[in-house]
Design an enzyme around this catalytic site. Sequence first.
Site: not given
Lengths: 284, 284
Positions: A62, A123
């Site tokens: 994003d 992540y």
Amino acid sequence: MSDQAEPGFVRVRLDLSYDGKDFSGWAKQTSRRTVQGEIEDALRTVTRSSVTYDLTVAGRTDAGVHARGQVAHVDLPEAVWAEHEEKLLRRLAGRLPLDVRIWRAAPAPAGFNARFSALWRRYAYRVGDRPGGVDPLTRGHVLWHDRPLDLDAMNEAAALMVGEHDFAAYCKKREGATTIRTLQKLRWVRDPATGVLTATVQADAFCHNMVRALIGAALFVGDGRRPAAWPAEVLAAKVRDPGVHVVRPHGLTLEEVAYPADALLAARAAEARNVRTLPGAGCC
Amino acid sequence: MSDQAEPGFVRVRLDLSYDGKDFSGWAKQTSRRTVQGEIEDALRTVTRSSVTYDLTVAGRTDAGVHARGQVAHVDLPEAVWAEHEEKLLRRLAGRLPLDVRIWRAAPAPAGFNARFSALWRRYAYRVGDRPGGVDPLTRGHVLWHDRPLDLDAMNEAAALMVGEHDFAAYCKKREGATTIRTLQKLRWVRDPATGVLTATVQADAFCHNMVRALIGAALFVGDGRRPAAWPAEVLAAKVRDPGVHVVRPHGLTLEEVAYPADALLAARAAEARNVRTLPGAGCC
């Protein structure tokens, strides 16, 4: 989005990093600066092509989310690849802005699909809880939390979340898409030198906002506002909980994407397509 | 610039960090954004004072140079300190921009002078030599060198520079100021995970541009353009050598300033003033 390059084309795997701060995310959007757009433009320029070669990426990040270990693939005409292979990296380094770097460009093994062949994505989410704020030199990829965080409590909560679950409570709803995921790792460590806390979050795939919602819930446990059992209770309810705060993007960095051995790539891609309808939209 | 606060004043030591990218250096300058200016403005605002309390700093960094371990002192009226002591840090954190952070504000021991009482300053200079460039997330404080660097060669050259020398060849000339310095440490390490090379450069004091010139010479040795003995030959010549390239500021970070035990602070300050005329101007 096949798992083989068309005849006459070479599938090239790209390993790359970017600072997400000044991008509207990975995916190309008209009149927005995106990572995909910058790289496709640079590829077109350095190969002196009139056509754009579309990228397929492992994890569509994003706006504001960074990547250190992002992977993509692009199918280039054999002639183009033959002509540019040797100098492609150096030319891209010169043409691309400094907030995007491509470390490696090499022919992908047969059956490789950057997105569907991936086994898992890892992540990191970084948080500083020092009263004075975050080190100015790392403030671009570390979130400041203005209350001290209890590492053990956060890890206690995290352990209850690992495994295959329906993460509907932590995902942005998308019609027709499953929110079943296998959360392989969720673990916090504190750097002894800087005091920065880093969460490692690893899953086969993530649904939209999932990581940042998991982190938001963890921070409420860490600063004592919620008990360690709370995030798992939210998970069990399987509905989006307004009490779960989705943290800001700049603390999130895609660190690594893992793939199986070459011989298993195509099978993995087929499996990933069939078992679950992987989300078409964003990922984190 | 005394070593005691005036009667009725409290000398407060500040430990702070800043990202030098968007500053014209530390020292206050009209119509320029400086670190000193930002902090003095913030102090005036949060203490609701009409006067500016001047800061004295340990190492006056140039435009673009960062600091993680900078030290300053400010003399505040006792009443102001008494009223604001408790909330000063939190208020400064809220008032200061995110590229400046103050970690600690506490009464300094008797005889403390942030600049003259310092025993030594330790800088780090960070360089990446990966062909693709520098990690986008750290590009703000890591220099990219477009040729591979030989760590051993650079350390061989560095060893020849340590000790007390006249560093005239590595300093911007300033009338009446000595360029004799004691270089206590000059050492390179390579981070196994990121590949980034970091030089640790420590001295009692530095003359202007000294660190960045030392690094420039070292990089020419590292990439093979010069032999390991070259920097020391330049040093011995004691005149500024145009062949020495002064590297860009953004790789340089002031990491630490060391002070003697409290009882020795005043003596150290007196010593630092007398032995050498420390430079009035910039430092690195």
